[in-house]
Enzyme design. Structure first.
Site, mmCIF file in Angstrom:
data_model
loop_
_atom_site.group_PDB
_atom_site.id
_atom_site.type_symbol
_atom_site.label_atom_id
_atom_site.label_comp_id
_atom_site.label_asym_id
_atom_site.label_seq_id
_atom_site.Cartn_x
_atom_site.Cartn_y
_atom_site.Cartn_z
ATOM 1 C CD GLU A 166 -20.434 -1.224 -9.891
ATOM 2 O OE1 GLU A 166 -20.211 -0.480 -10.851
ATOM 3 O OE2 GLU A 166 -20.332 -0.853 -8.713
ATOM 4 C CD GLU A 353 -16.952 -1.394 -6.561
ATOM 5 O OE1 GLU A 353 -17.479 -0.275 -6.746
ATOM 6 O OE2 GLU A 353 -16.555 -2.117 -7.491
HETATM 7 C C1 JJW Z 1 -23.752 5.557 -12.937
HETATM 8 C C2 JJW Z 1 -23.623 8.423 -14.971
HETATM 9 C C3 JJW Z 1 -25.482 11.377 -14.422
HETATM 10 C C4 JJW Z 1 -17.316 2.302 -9.572
HETATM 11 C C5 JJW Z 1 -23.172 6.496 -13.749
HETATM 12 C C6 JJW Z 1 -21.802 6.663 -13.774
HETATM 13 C C7 JJW Z 1 -24.619 9.318 -14.346
HETATM 14 C C8 JJW Z 1 -26.212 12.332 -15.311
HETATM 15 C C9 JJW Z 1 -18.003 3.482 -9.062
HETATM 16 N N1 JJW Z 1 -17.951 1.073 -9.200
HETATM 17 O O1 JJW Z 1 -15.047 2.989 -9.700
HETATM 18 C C10 JJW Z 1 -22.969 4.798 -12.112
HETATM 19 N N2 JJW Z 1 -19.231 3.583 -9.848
HETATM 20 O O2 JJW Z 1 -14.947 0.560 -10.620
HETATM 21 C C11 JJW Z 1 -17.055 0.128 -9.733
HETATM 22 N N3 JJW Z 1 -20.277 2.820 -9.663
HETATM 23 O O3 JJW Z 1 -24.032 7.211 -14.539
HETATM 24 C C12 JJW Z 1 -15.691 0.688 -9.464
HETATM 25 N N4 JJW Z 1 -21.239 3.222 -10.467
HETATM 26 O O4 JJW Z 1 -24.935 10.334 -15.194
HETATM 27 C C13 JJW Z 1 -15.937 2.136 -9.094
HETATM 28 C C14 JJW Z 1 -21.017 5.905 -12.950
HETATM 29 C C15 JJW Z 1 -21.593 4.976 -12.114
HETATM 30 C C16 JJW Z 1 -20.791 4.223 -11.198
HETATM 31 C C17 JJW Z 1 -19.499 4.471 -10.819
#
Ligand code: JJW
Length: 447
Positions: A166, A353
């Site tokens: 990612e 994932e």
């Molecule tokens: C965006 C915060 C909202 C993980 C994000 C936060 C949003 C106001 C899951 N993928 O645990 C994306 N995950 O380690 C890898 N993917 O913004 C693996 N993307 O603010 C999983 C988190 C994520 C996010 C979390």
């Protein structure tokens, strides 16, 4: 009743990442990572949680592997903690760290489970952050060196490798939005980092090819789908930018050898430049063996001036959400996969994932997580729709094997097929575990 039958040769798996499950943060000479620093900074992580113990999988991996075996998975995706291998990011490798992963991988193989190894899943050695983190090209070279040591050590044993997980999260989420470690809010830095991550990927692939390692290598960008609110051009363009920062920004350099013009123009208008040096694009633009896709959610989006970096706002039109607040959007999964095939050709794809957050607890020894089962059913149906449309899907890995440390959400947000009691560390198979086991065994689902 409709029956969805999956392609026979699809490989089934589950995924996790080191900092989210291992714990044992000061065991066997492990160095600190940016997530240790970040999670121990008061006020950032929900409930003040940190990864010090997590699922304690460092000590309980044999139990976890028995659960995987019972589940019947073909592949297990895990990540290696860079600061276990190089406590300071570079220098001499730490034998004890390497030996842990040898024991772990050997146990997987003895149980007939193929390891898929992610080299970078966000736990940058703190010493690397201290010299500027991914903003410093020296860190790119330190990563390439770490990757080479891993290939030399595990080549032949581990045959599926992922360089970077990612990259959007590592760059823009962590260094522009400031929502993950190290928590910077600097657009130029984040953009520089995005280039350095692609370069780090490319340099690792070069090492892999030069060493003649047997196996496959790829990376795992994340995507979300944005459906335009209307057919108006400004809404369509806004959604293209919103997806572009996930897809084209991180795919075009690898598959086409250049950054996408529509995004470059946007960054240029903001005064942002890319630190591209001679041969960088050639290094990034190398054939890879597969791409991993992480998909969770999608939204309706529309143009809104000065909304975020890309002038796109998400419009809540009432989709059902999981417990972490993400829309359930299985059509977006299908659309994203077909978009990738249309733009980049028939590259082999692993879904590295996909999964859902539902915080059901244990009641009388059982976790009834029908919501997770429904989410998985819908997304597996989209997956088969994409396969029937010619997308070259090799495998599907559910996130996650276990409930674990969900970054800034701490232990409050649960994605596991197996429940973890974070006080006792007891594992309890959820209903979704038994359901996924049947999917793997039978190769079909009914809706
Ligand atoms: C965006 C915060 C909202 C993980 C994000 C936060 C949003 C106001 C899951 N993928 O645990 C994306 N995950 O380690 C890898 N993917 O913004 C693996 N993307 O603010 C999983 C988190 C994520 C996010 C979390």
């Amino acid at each position: 009743m409709a029956v969805i039958k999956f392609s026979k040769d699809i490989e089934w798996g589950t995924a996790t990442a080191a900092y989210q499950i291992e714990g044992a943060v000061d065991k066997d000479g492990r160095g600190l990572s940016i997530w240790d620093t970040y999670s121990h900074t008061p006020g950032i992580i929900r409930n003040g949680d940190n990864g010090d113990i997590a699922c304690d999988s460092y000590h309980r991996y044999e139990e976890d592997i028995q659960l995987m075996k019972e589940l019947g998975i073909d592949i297990y995706r895990f990540s290696v903690s860079w600061p276990r291998i190089f406590p300071l990011g570079k220098g001499e490798p730490n034998r004890k760290g390497l030996e842990f992963y040898h024991r772990f991988v050997d146990t997987l193989l003895e149980n007939g489970i193929e390891p898929m190894c992610t080299l970078y899943h966000w736990d940058l050695p703190q010493s690397m952050q201290d010299i500027g983190g991914w903003g410093n090209r020296e860190v790119v070279d330190a990563f390439a060196n770490y990757a080479r040591v891993m290939f030399e050590e595990f080549g032949g044993k581990i045959k599926k490798w992922i360089t970077i997980n990612e990259p959007w999260c590592v760059s823009f989420l962590s260094n522009y939005e400031g929502k993950h470690a190290p928590g910077n809010t600097n657009l130029q830095l984040a953009t520089t980092i995005s280039h350095h991550l692609l370069l780090a990927h490319g340099k690792a692939v070069s090492q892999f090819r030069d060493l003649g390692i047997e196996g496959e290598i790829g990376y795992a960008p994340n995507g979300e789908w944005l459906e335009p609110f209307s057919v108006q051009k400004e809404d369509i363009d806004a959604c293209n930018r919103g997806m572009g920062i996930f897809i084209e920004w991180f795919f075009d350099p690898v598959f086409k050898g250049k950054y996408p013009d529509f995004m470059l123009d946007w960054f240029r208008k903001k005064g942002i430049t890319l630190p591209i040096e001679e041969n960088d694009m050639e290094t990034i633009h190398q054939p890879i063996d597969f791409v991993g896709i992480n998909y969770y959610s999608g939204s309706v989006g529309r143009y809104k001036k000065d909304e975020g970096l890309l002038d796109v706002e998400k419009v809540d039109i009432g989709y059902t959400k999981t417990d972490i607040g993400w829309n359930i959007y299985p059509e977006g999964f299908y659309k994203l996969l077909t978009k990738i095939k249309n733009q980049y050709g028939n590259i082999p794809i692993y879904i590295t994932e996909n999964g859902a957050c539902y915080n059901d607890d244990v009641k009388n020894g059982r976790v009834q997580d029908d919501n997770r089962i429904n989410y998985l059913k819908q997304h597996l149906t989209s997956l088969q729709r994409s396969i029937d449309s010619g997308v070259n899907i090799k495998g599907y890995l559910a996130w996650s094997l276990l409930d674990n440390f969900e970054w800034t959400e701490g232990y409050a947000m649960r994605f596991g097929l197996i429940h973890v009691n974070f006080n006792t560390l007891e594992r309890t198979r959820k209903d979704s575990f038994y359901w996924y086991k049947k999917v793997i065994k039978n190769g079909w689902i009914s809706m």
